[in-house]
Design an enzyme around this catalytic site. Structure first.
Site, PDB file in Angstrom:
ATOM      1  N   SER A 234      40.972  44.105  44.746  1.00 23.77           N
ATOM      2  CA  SER A 234      39.844  43.556  45.495  1.00 23.77           C
ATOM      3  C   SER A 234      38.831  42.911  44.543  1.00 23.77           C
ATOM      4  CB  SER A 234      39.207  44.658  46.347  1.00 23.77           C
ATOM      5  OG  SER A 234      38.291  44.104  47.271  1.00 23.77           O
ATOM      6  N   ASP A 360      44.583  39.396  55.622  1.00 23.45           N
ATOM      7  CA  ASP A 360      43.543  40.240  55.032  1.00 23.45           C
ATOM      8  C   ASP A 360      42.235  40.029  55.793  1.00 23.45           C
ATOM      9  OD1 ASP A 360      41.563  41.425  53.385  1.00 23.45           O
ATOM     10  OD2 ASP A 360      42.863  41.204  51.640  1.00 23.45           O
ATOM     11  N   HIS A 389      43.975  44.771  53.991  1.00 28.31           N
ATOM     12  CA  HIS A 389      43.274  44.745  52.709  1.00 28.31           C
ATOM     13  C   HIS A 389      43.625  45.990  51.902  1.00 28.31           C
ATOM     14  CE1 HIS A 389      40.244  43.472  49.856  1.00 28.31           C
ATOM     15  NE2 HIS A 389      39.721  44.680  49.879  1.00 28.31           N
TER      16      HIS A 389
END
Length: 535
Positions: A234, A360, A389
């Site tokens: 991320s 996502d 995600h």
């Protein structure tokens, strides 16, 4: 006279109501359940039916790479998982369910880290949580002593996402499975996370790469014989790619993996406040950032706008009242532009695998730099249609994450190949001046092959001696540019020979009529005086 009263016929609506009243109530409940299911299916973006019907067509992993990429042909082409399919867990066949389930449960393995507190030069404290291969050996936990300097076991350095630390479920999946694959894993928690206080006036953000730089330098010094790899997740993936672009060939990393990177923070900021679902994620992340700020309220009260932080309702609000003031950015958009990793992709000089899900809900596919990744021979981009995600749950029980298996397979294949990066150390001449770099025309992601089988994606060097990260001199064989020059000269000779023959052929074909005209002209000119004398 007819005194009968006409009978009024019922209205069509009355007849319709009477007909509807004859339908059993349970049928209405069935219809309501069906309509609610359709709405729920589309709102949460379920793809269970699509996976069931089109799993052999829609579930393939899409690989983006340069056709001349040595990383793909030498490493990724041997990765079975990346060339297969990703099919989500049936009861989690939604990006929103996957993402929420990962954050609220995630079914992580149970183990204990070994913590080492690293103190930076500016006074900041970084918690390094270790999980070694011997810690998970045979499925049981062992009390292992410190890793020695002579240990050659590869080390995977993990950079967490926003407000995540080593206790997050997805990082536990990654650490446990990577350690079980024979690696030593260290999670470099962001400042102020992992239960550690902020001991300086510097906080981490989406573009803060200094902590990665100093942690890698520390690990390289402490364990000089162990090859270093990095995994960013991320926001940590954005930080990692930005760091790789800044360092280029100077990084001590041998390879890296970026998972679910936001890539362009400005595009992500526009995306996360677009629909109701995205706004819910925005609010949830903002609450997480406010909780992080409350842990370090004294510092934020002194360095930022504390009242604005408490009233923030989005990530952008928090960045405006906190991140920009602490990091000294002029505006939020300036912070997003300067911190985005997209602009650094072209400078990545080590093997890098990037994995992203097209559904996502936090990092939109609109920000994925397709062309930039394809142009860099050191990068392979893998995308899946589903995954959420950082989730990618697979199997009927959802006990494993697909991206963790793909990462371990890639790093395992890379560590056993000759395509690992070798750190380029800036050498100095005897006069103390740095060597002048090659012109940009000679720079490119070519491979320098050493005798030990390692390959560095670096530019051509003038000398034949390089220095490995462990400090040992490595004598190279013939320089790659010599072979290239010889091959180019031979090709030029062959091309020149063909060109001469073609030129001769064209000259004969086109010159033959001209030669005939010239001979005819001279012959007629020679005959003219003879005719005149006779007259």
């Amino acid at each position: 006279m007819d005194d009968s009263i006409p009978i009024l016929s019922p209205s069509p609506y009355e007849l319709l109501f009477q007909a509807l009243s004859l339908i059993p109530i349970r049928h209405y409940l069935y219809a309501l359940f069906f309509l609610w299911s359709v709405f729920f299916y589309h709102f949460l973006e379920f793809h269970f039916l699509g996976d069931t019907i089109l799993r052999f067509f829609k579930c393939r992993v899409n690989l983006i790479y340069n056709p001349d990429s040595p990383l793909y042909h030498g490493v990724v082409s041997r990765c079975r998982i990346l060339h297969g399919r990703y099919v989500a867990t049936p009861w989690l066949a939604s990006p929103h369910l996957q993402t929420c389930f990962l954050n609220f449960n995630g079914l992580p393995p149970v183990f204990t880290y070994r913590r080492h507190l690293f103190r930076a030069s500016d006074g900041g404290t970084i918690a390094l949580d270790w999980l070694t291969n011997s810690d998970v050996l045979d499925g049981s936990h062992h009390n292992q002593t410190e890793i020695t300097k002579e240990d050659t076991t590869p080390i995977a350095v993990v950079i967490p996402g926003l407000t995540s630390d080593s206790s997050s479920a997805y990082l536990k999946h990654l650490a446990y499975n990577t350690a079980k694959s024979g690696w030593n894993v260290v999670i470099s928690n962001h400042r102020g996370l992992g239960g550690v206080s902020v001991t300086s006036d510097r906080f981490y953000n989406a573009g803060w790469t200094e902590d990665v730089r100093i942690v890698l330098a520390h690990l390289q010094q402490e364990y000089p014989m162990a090859p270093l790899f990095a995994i960013g997740t991320s926001i940590g993936a954005n930080v990692l790619v930005k760091y790789l672009g800044e360092e280029g060939e100077k990084t001590p990393l041998r390879g890296a993996v970026a998972i679910c990177s936001p890539w362009d923070l400005l595009i992500g900021d526009r995306f996360i406040c677009r629909t109701l679902k995205q706004k819910l994620y925005d609010k949830a992340l903002c609450i997480g950032l406010q909780g992080y700020a409350q842990l370090h309220e004294p510092q934020y009260t002194r360095l930022a706008n504390w009242e604005g932080i408490k009233k923030s309702r989005s990530i952008r609000d928090f960045d405006n009242h906190a991140t920009c003031l602490v990091g000294k950015f002029e505006t939020v958009d300036t912070y997003y532009r300067k911190s985005s990793s997209t602009q650094y992709i072209g400078n990545v000089a080590i093997p890098l695998l990037c994995i992203s899900a097209l559904d996502d809900p936090l990092c939109t596919k609109e920000a994925i730099p397709w062309d930039e990744c394809r142009a860099n021979k050191n990068i392979v981009l893998a995308t899946t249609n589903h995954g959420g995600h950082l989730a990618f749950f697979e199997g009927l029980t959802g006990s494993s994450l697909w991206w963790v298996r793909a990462t371990n397979e890639f790093l395992g294949a890379l560590s056993c190949s000759r395509y690992m990066h070798i750190q380029k150390i800036q050498e100095r001449s005897s006069s103390g001046a740095e060597k002048q770099e090659e012109p940009s025309i000679n720079q490119g992601p070519y491979l320098n092959i050493a005798e030990d089988g390692l390959v560095a994606a670096v530019t051509y060097e003038q000398d034949t001696n390089t220095t490995t990260p462990s400090g040992e001199a490595n004598q190279r064989g013939p320089k790659p540019e010599d072979d290239v020059t010889k091959r180019s000269f031979k090709a030029l000779c062959r091309q020149t020979k063909r060109s001469v023959w073609w030129l001769g052929y064209i000259g004969v074909v086109t010159g033959f009529p001209l030669l005939g005209m010239l001979v005819n002209y001279l012959f007629r000119k020679k005959q003219r005086p003879t005719k005149t004398s006779k007259s």
